[in-house]
Each structure stands twice: as C-alpha cells, then as structure tokens.
Design a protein around this motif. Structure first.
Motif, PDB file in Angstrom:
ATOM      1  N   CYS A 226       0.837  -1.207   0.000  1.00 28.19           N
ATOM      2  CA  CYS A 226       0.000   0.000   0.000  1.00 28.19           C
ATOM      3  C   CYS A 226       0.870   1.254   0.000  1.00 28.19           C
ATOM      4  CB  CYS A 226      -0.917  -0.027   1.229  1.00 28.19           C
ATOM      5  SG  CYS A 226      -1.884   1.479   1.483  1.00 28.19           S
ATOM      6  N   LEU A 227       1.903   1.250   0.818  1.00 25.83           N
ATOM      7  CA  LEU A 227       2.782   2.421   0.906  1.00 25.83           C
ATOM      8  C   LEU A 227       3.568   2.637  -0.384  1.00 25.83           C
ATOM      9  CD1 LEU A 227       4.067   1.974   4.567  1.00 25.83           C
ATOM     10  CD2 LEU A 227       2.354   3.579   3.737  1.00 25.83           C
ATOM     11  N   TYR A 228       3.942   1.550  -1.056  1.00 22.01           N
ATOM     12  CA  TYR A 228       4.614   1.697  -2.344  1.00 22.01           C
ATOM     13  C   TYR A 228       3.687   2.343  -3.376  1.00 22.01           C
ATOM     14  CZ  TYR A 228       8.897  -0.880  -1.244  1.00 22.01           C
ATOM     15  OH  TYR A 228      10.108  -1.255  -0.728  1.00 22.01           O
ATOM     16  N   LEU A 229       2.408   1.981  -3.345  1.00 25.16           N
ATOM     17  CA  LEU A 229       1.463   2.583  -4.282  1.00 25.16           C
ATOM     18  C   LEU A 229       1.287   4.077  -4.028  1.00 25.16           C
ATOM     19  CD1 LEU A 229      -1.310  -0.175  -4.416  1.00 25.16           C
ATOM     20  CD2 LEU A 229       0.360   0.387  -6.187  1.00 25.16           C
ATOM     21  N   LEU A 230       1.628   4.501  -2.822  1.00 34.34           N
ATOM     22  CA  LEU A 230       1.486   5.916  -2.458  1.00 34.34           C
ATOM     23  C   LEU A 230       2.823   6.653  -2.460  1.00 34.34           C
ATOM     24  CD1 LEU A 230      -1.062   5.519   0.505  1.00 34.34           C
ATOM     25  CD2 LEU A 230      -1.530   6.401  -1.793  1.00 34.34           C
ATOM     26  N   ASP A 231       3.832   6.068  -3.135  1.00 31.54           N
ATOM     27  CA  ASP A 231       5.159   6.688  -3.104  1.00 31.54           C
ATOM     28  C   ASP A 231       5.380   7.674  -4.250  1.00 31.54           C
ATOM     29  OD1 ASP A 231       5.483   5.109  -5.339  1.00 31.54           O
ATOM     30  OD2 ASP A 231       7.102   3.868  -4.536  1.00 31.54           O
ATOM     31  N   GLY A 232       4.329   7.919  -5.073  1.00 29.84           N
ATOM     32  CA  GLY A 232       4.447   8.861  -6.182  1.00 29.84           C
ATOM     33  C   GLY A 232       4.268   8.239  -7.543  1.00 29.84           C
ATOM     34  N   ARG A 233       4.157   6.907  -7.605  1.00 34.19           N
ATOM     35  CA  ARG A 233       4.005   6.256  -8.921  1.00 34.19           C
ATOM     36  C   ARG A 233       2.604   6.454  -9.499  1.00 34.19           C
ATOM     37  NH1 ARG A 233       5.726   0.389  -7.765  1.00 34.19           N
ATOM     38  NH2 ARG A 233       6.972   1.445  -6.173  1.00 34.19           N
ATOM     39  N   LEU A 234       1.632   6.826  -8.647  1.00 32.14           N
ATOM     40  CA  LEU A 234       0.273   7.140  -9.104  1.00 32.14           C
ATOM     41  C   LEU A 234       0.014   8.610  -8.763  1.00 32.14           C
ATOM     42  CD1 LEU A 234      -1.494   3.884  -7.799  1.00 32.14           C
ATOM     43  CD2 LEU A 234      -0.638   4.330 -10.107  1.00 32.14           C
ATOM     44  N   LYS A 235       0.555   9.479  -9.587  1.00 37.31           N
ATOM     45  CA  LYS A 235       0.645  10.902  -9.243  1.00 37.31           C
ATOM     46  C   LYS A 235      -0.710  11.585  -9.090  1.00 37.31           C
ATOM     47  CE  LYS A 235       5.060  11.333 -11.713  1.00 37.31           C
ATOM     48  NZ  LYS A 235       5.854  11.392 -10.469  1.00 37.31           N
ATOM     49  N   GLN A 236      -1.717  11.164  -9.864  1.00 37.70           N
ATOM     50  CA  GLN A 236      -2.999  11.852  -9.868  1.00 37.70           C
ATOM     51  C   GLN A 236      -4.056  11.167  -9.000  1.00 37.70           C
ATOM     52  OE1 GLN A 236      -3.231  14.796 -11.311  1.00 37.70           O
ATOM     53  NE2 GLN A 236      -1.082  14.528 -11.914  1.00 37.70           N
TER      54      GLN A 236
END
Length: 549
Positions: A226-236
């Motif tokens: 979950c934290l990896y998904l929120l590390d900036g790879r899904l900017k919008q």
C-alpha cells in the motif's frame, strides 16, 4: 379516445423512454425490437436508453446474488445478431460476464464505449485479451477509461510466491500496460473467492505506474505494498480504496513520507489482526492532509488502551482539516488485570459524543479467564459486511449489510442470543461460532432443551456455518429443524464426532432436513463415514481437515 382504447404504442416517445429505462431488462429490449412498425427500433437505439447495457449469461454465472440479472444463451445469441449491431455506437458502458465477453464485443465496434465491468474475471481472460495482441486492442487501449473486474480466481489454487509474481505480471502490470487511458481501476473479489492480491514489495519501482489514474480499488498483500502505491508512482490518485491482507509491525523498509495532498478519499480494510496500528497506521493517516472522506475497518491487538473517540480525535482527525465524512469499524483487544479500570459501553460512547460524533455504537466485553478485553466501536449506520469476535453481546440495532459474522462464547450462548442474531443480521451468509468450554457431560439435558416459547429461528440466507466448538449444544441448535431453519446451507464446518452424535450416526430424521443441501463438509477431526452417510448428505463433496488445524 376512450381509456380502454389506449395502447402502449400510442404513448408519446418521451413517456415510452421513461418506461423502458425503468424496466432495464434485456429480455424486454429483445422482445420489443422490430415491433410496431419500427417505432421501438428508433426508441431502443436512442442514446439515453442504450447508454448502459447489463448482459450476464445465465449459464456462466454461479452465485446467489439477487441483484445480478442474467439472460440465457439463446437470447444472448439473438441479441448479438439482431440488436447490438444496430445500437453499438450508442453504448458507453458494458456490464458483462467474462465467458460471454468475446461474443458481445465482436458484435459491434463500440466507438463510444468508455466503461467496462466484467463478472467472473480470471487470469485466463487477461492472458487471452489483456495483451498487445488482443483482438479488442482498439477498444481497450485507447477508449476504456473505467475498468471494473470482479475477480473469480482462487488464491489457494494460484498460491505460492513464484506464481504470485506471475499473477502480478499477468494481471496487474498488464492492465496498466494495455489500458493507456485508464483513469479508474477497480479489482474486487466475488463473495466466495479470495483472489491473489497485488504485491510489489520485491518488484522494480516503475512497476504499476500511471500518470492519469485517479481512482484505484484493489487488494494488496501487505501495508508495504500500500505504501509503495502511495510513493508517487500514481501521481494523480485522488480516490484509493484498498483491502490489506496483513499489516506487519515491520519498520525495516524505508518509505516515502511526503504529504499525500492529492488524496481526497481513502478507504482501508484489514480483516486480520494487527499490532502495527500506532507505529505504522497513524503516521500514514497524518500524511493525508487534504482528505475529505475516510473509511476504516481495522482490528487491533496488543494495545494498552482501547481506541476510542478521544484517541481518534487527538491522533488522526484533528490532522485532517478538510475531513467531512468518517465511516469506521475499529476493534481493539487489550490485556487486563485486576488493576485495570473497566470501562462501560457508556464510557466509550461518551468519548465520541465529546468530539461531536453522535451516530456511533460500541460494545465492550471482558474475559477474566484469558485476561483480555475487546472493544468494538463503529459509526452508524453500520456500513460493512463483516463483523468478528462478538462475545456474548450485540448492540440492539439492525446490521443491514452484514453477511459474515463470528461470535466467541465465554458464557454459553442461549437460544435468545441466536434469535437476536437472526433479527439483527437478516442477510447473514457466513456464520462462525467458536468456544473453548469443556464438553458438557450431560448432553442429553441440552438435547431435550426444546424451548417451545420460541418459534423456529430463520436464517434464510445462511450458506456457510462454522462451529469450532467443544459444546455439542450448538450443533443441536442449528441442525435440529424444530429449532433452526437454514434452507440455503451448503457448507458445514465442525467436529465429525459431534456431528455423528447429534445425528445419531446419521439416522436422525429431525436433523436430516437442515443437512439436505450441504455440498461441503469440513471436519476438524478424523472421519469414519458409515454406509448410509451418502444418503444423509446426497450432494456432498467431502473435505476433511485433520484435528491439528
């Protein structure tokens, strides 16, 4: 014109369209096509009516959901031949069963299709159609902006670390690679399956990236995913709905801790117990500085105090200045001793009133035998479909969404409690009863406990019953047809020895009716099936668990 002379065809087109949209029925659409000198052909091709088509093939679906509309194969074939070629250009949303997807998508070009929902989705569909060689590449690659998949894969079947990596590549990575304009992605499990979760802990940082995805609904293996998904790879990303399998108290991985300023709605669900709430969850929530809506389902253990209104306000809510909606279920298990001050339901309730949350409920239970206490707090109306480890008491409210419930007895449940459960959870499908009480020596006393003042308890939707109990009284309560009616029960988990005793070695007529439709029998001890066993369970597919499990 006399009132008796008015026919459906005489109504104005605007009224006919209103009627057709309310019917929302593929069979009606099919039956009206080509009638009344083409008037309905024109209406049915109207963009307003054909905007969304819900076509689920009956022969390919296998579920108990009443809200899934299905059509048989013959009508589906005719529909693909006679109707879809005429209206395909107006269709913007398609709701399909995966086995019929190919036939339907080949029936037209669908130049305006932007939203696709697939039921009974599996890895085979992705391998065949979610690739650059797909015959539907022209639709998937550039048109689809919203994709919803109800995943029907079984995690136990896929299983294992290597296959899990393959699944990530075949499903999750391939979707974002193929659907170039995808803005909304939802992958959810069907009610009876648990599909492999996304796990990107060991994958490159460029895995599962998108610069335009704004909504993501997905299951992940761990909080680190979950934290990896929120590390900036899904900017919008502005809407993130995530179900997490495990939340470990592991701080060895260093994650990005920047504020998540774009996130407006966050929903987190974790059914397994976690001891990482204070160390890992609270810091994550504090990064969501512009959050407007928060939904939280979490079960916490190894704390010294209950999570109550005062704690939530101080540690989380006061850091979310834009928050206007908080929907939650939080249970906390703590260790107790004789020195611990025992809080009542009213004490916990008051902490929420103090922060302005009046639509809440709670229940607190203490167990001296295990030196533990558990507190459940939740917003009203109860918004979730699952409630676990209820001990001897349940708030007197109606849980309209609960389909999964487990109860754990410290004092033997009486029939009144099961009457309350049936009334409080009218849509209950999965029910687990657990206890560690010693087996009652005088079982005949309870076997004769026919409480005539109660009518038969109705569990109309119950399909799975798990009774890991030492007390045969509960087996009697649910299998005896003079006490409980379970017309849809297809799965039964219990000790075989108890089942054998209660059914009188599978000869007792009074328990035969509630066993008649059982397809899966899962036993926690050794089984020795008698000759007449198949006659007692005529449609059974036996699964046996050793007592060590």
């Amino acid at each position: 014109m006399n009132q008796s002379d008015i026919h459906l065809v005489d109504l104005p087109n605007e009224i006919l369209l209103m009627i057709l949209k309310r019917l929302d029925n593929i069979n009606v659409l099919y039956s009206l096509m080509g009638t009344f000198d083409g008037q309905f052909d024109i209406l049915l091709q109207d963009n307003i009516f054909t905007n969304t088509l819900n076509m689920i093939s009956r022969s390919s679906t296998d579920n108990d959901d009443d809200d899934i509309y299905s059509i048989d194969d013959q009508i589906l074939d005719r529909f693909c031949i006679d109707i879809l070629p005429k209206i395909h250009h107006n269709v913007k949303h398609l709701i399909l069963e995966s086995m019929s997807m190919k036939r339907i998508l080949l029936a037209g070009n669908y130049p305006n299709l932007t939203s696709l929902k697939l039921f009974n989705f599996g890895q085979n569909i992705a391998l065949n159609y979610f690739t650059d060689k797909s015959i539907f590449q022209h639709i998937f690659k550039y048109q689809i902006t919203e994709l919803i998949l109800e995943n029907n894969d079984n995690y136990d079947y896929v299983g294992g670390r290597i296959l899990s990596k393959e699944y990530n590549n075949n499903i999750y990575v391939s979707i974002l690679s193929l659907f170039k304009n995808l803005q909304s992605l939802s992958i959810v499990g069907s009610f009876t399956s648990s599909y492999p979760p996304l796990s990107i802990v060991d994958l490159p940082s460029i895995t599962f990236c998108s610069s335009i995805l704004t909504k993501l609904c997905i299951n992940v293996r761990s909080l680190d995913d979950c934290l990896y998904l929120l590390d900036g790879r899904l900017k919008q990303l502005t809407i993130f709905i995530v179900q997490i399998r495990y939340i470990y108290n592991d701080l060895s991985i260093i994650h990005n801790t920047d504020d998540l300023s774009n996130l407006k709605y966050f929903s987190l669900t974790c059914y397994n117990l976690t001891n990482a709430y204070d160390n890992r969850m609270i810091p994550l929530f504090r990064r969501m500085i512009n959050l407007e809506k928060l939904t939280l389902y979490i079960r916490i253990t190894d704390r010294h105090t209950f999570v109550d209104g005062t704690h939530l306000h101080k540690e989380i809510l006061m850091h979310m200045l834009q928050l206007h909606t908080f929907i939650f279920y939080i249970s906390t298990i703590i260790q107790i001793n004789d020195l611990v001050h025992r809080l009542s339901n009213n004490d916990i309730q008051q902490t929420f009133k103090n922060i302005g949350y009046y639509q809440t409920s709670c229940t607190v239970s203490y167990c001296r035998r295990s030196s533990k206490a558990i507190c459940h707090v939740f917003s009203l109306p109860f918004a979730f479909d699952r409630l676990e480890v209820i001990i001897n008491r349940l708030p007197i409210i109606i849980f309209h969404h609960i389909t999964y419930l487990t109860v754990f007895d410290m004092i033997q449940f009486k029939q009144e409690f099961f009457v309350l459960i049936a009334k409080a959870c009218p849509l209950l499908k999965h029910f687990g009863i657990f206890n560690r009480m010693l087996l009652l020596r005088n079982f005949d006393k309870y076997k004769a406990d026919y409480i005539q003042s109660y009518s038969i308890i109705q569990f109309s939707h119950l399909i799975s019953l798990d009774m890991m109990v030492q007390d045969q009284y509960y087996i009697e309560q649910f299998l005896l047809d003079t006490k409980t009616h379970v017309p849809r029960l297809i799965e039964l988990k219990l000790f075989y020895s108890h089942l054998k005793n209660v059914t009188k070695n599978f000869t007792r007529d009074a328990t035969r009716h509630n066993c008649a439709h059982i397809k899966r029998l899962i036993c926690y001890d050794t089984c020795d099936y008698p000759k007449k066993f198949d006659h007692y369970f005529p449609s059974l597919n036996i699964v046996s668990y050793p007592s060590s499990t």
